[in-house]
Design a protein around this motif. Structure first.
Motif: not given
Length: 243
Positions: A127-153
């Motif tokens: 959860r965001w509340s447990s992540i002690d890093r900049d949210r925009s950085t996390v979103r950037d890192e997770e973007y490739i996987l989010e795209r893969r999930v979108s392609a699947y769904l």
């Protein structure tokens, strides 16, 4: 035999629904401008994976929305959360927010497990509340996987049932969703319509998903009420295609 008979009836109702709405849709071809019912239940199907000894596509997820009293979330609002972001998103086109869609989260989790990507996505289940890093950085890192999930769904065919009652834990939508999941699930019962070895859900960290054969974790170990099929049949008869 009673469960198999009820499953056969459930899938016959889906066949009727297909005819009424002109076939299943895919999220990649849908927009909010289509005339969706305000409220309803949806079922996602696995492309290329059929029921045992039939040509019917197997259901892999059942869902609804607006289950809390006073909620104004529409059917399309929930489907859009699964769809993710469109091409017009300046930062992360065709990505999404898996923290706003449990379906997206579970699919991404299975992709991580299948391809051993744990080091690449250490915060996927946090959860965001447990992540002690900049949210925009996390979103950037997770973007490739989010795209893969979108392609699947976006390739998963789905059907929807119009069921417009007031939001709340005792709504007919909750009743139909809960019992449909319990009927379809293979947890704690004899396996009907076995899942293909290549189904992505087999890589899920969730035992409930792996054993049920559904992208659901709630209600998979419950006993279903066969009378829900009567309410489902009534709702199918009232469902029309979006224009």
């Amino acid at each position: 035999m009673a469960r198999r008979d009820d499953l056969d009836r459930f899938y016959r109702l889906l066949d009727t629904l297909r005819q009424r709405v002109g076939g299943p849709r895919k999220l990649k071809n849908c927009t909010g401008y289509m005339d969706w019912p305000d409220r309803g239940v949806y079922v996602f199907l696995e492309p290329g994976e059929t029921r045992d000894a039939t040509e019917q596509l197997r259901v892999t997820r059942v869902g609804t929305h607006a289950v809390s009293a006073g909620s104004s979330t529409s059917l399309w609002d929930r489907l859009k959360q699964h769809y993710g972001t469109g091409s017009g998103s300046s930062a992360h086109p065709h990505g999404g927010n898996h923290r706003g869609s449990v379906y997206r989260k579970r699919v991404g989790e299975a992709i991580i497990e299948k391809h051993a990507l744990h080091d690449d996505y250490p915060d996927w289940n946090a959860r965001w509340s447990s992540i002690d890093r900049d949210r925009s950085t996390v979103r950037d890192e997770e973007y490739i996987l989010e795209r893969r999930v979108s392609a699947y769904l976006r390739e998963q065919p789905f059907l929807w049932i119009a069921l417009d009652d007031e939001p709340g834990p005792d709504s007919d939508r909750v009743y139909v969703e809960r019992n449909a999941i319990a009927l379809l699930s293979n947890v704690g019962t004899s396996t009907v319509d076995p899942r293909a070895d290549g189904w992505l859900g087999r890589y899920s960290r969730s035992r409930a998903i792996r054993e049920s054969g559904l992208w659901n974790v709630d209600h998979v170990d419950e006993t279903y009420d066969p009378d829900f099929l009567d309410r489902l049949e009534q709702a199918v008869a009232e469902t029309t295609p979006p224009e």
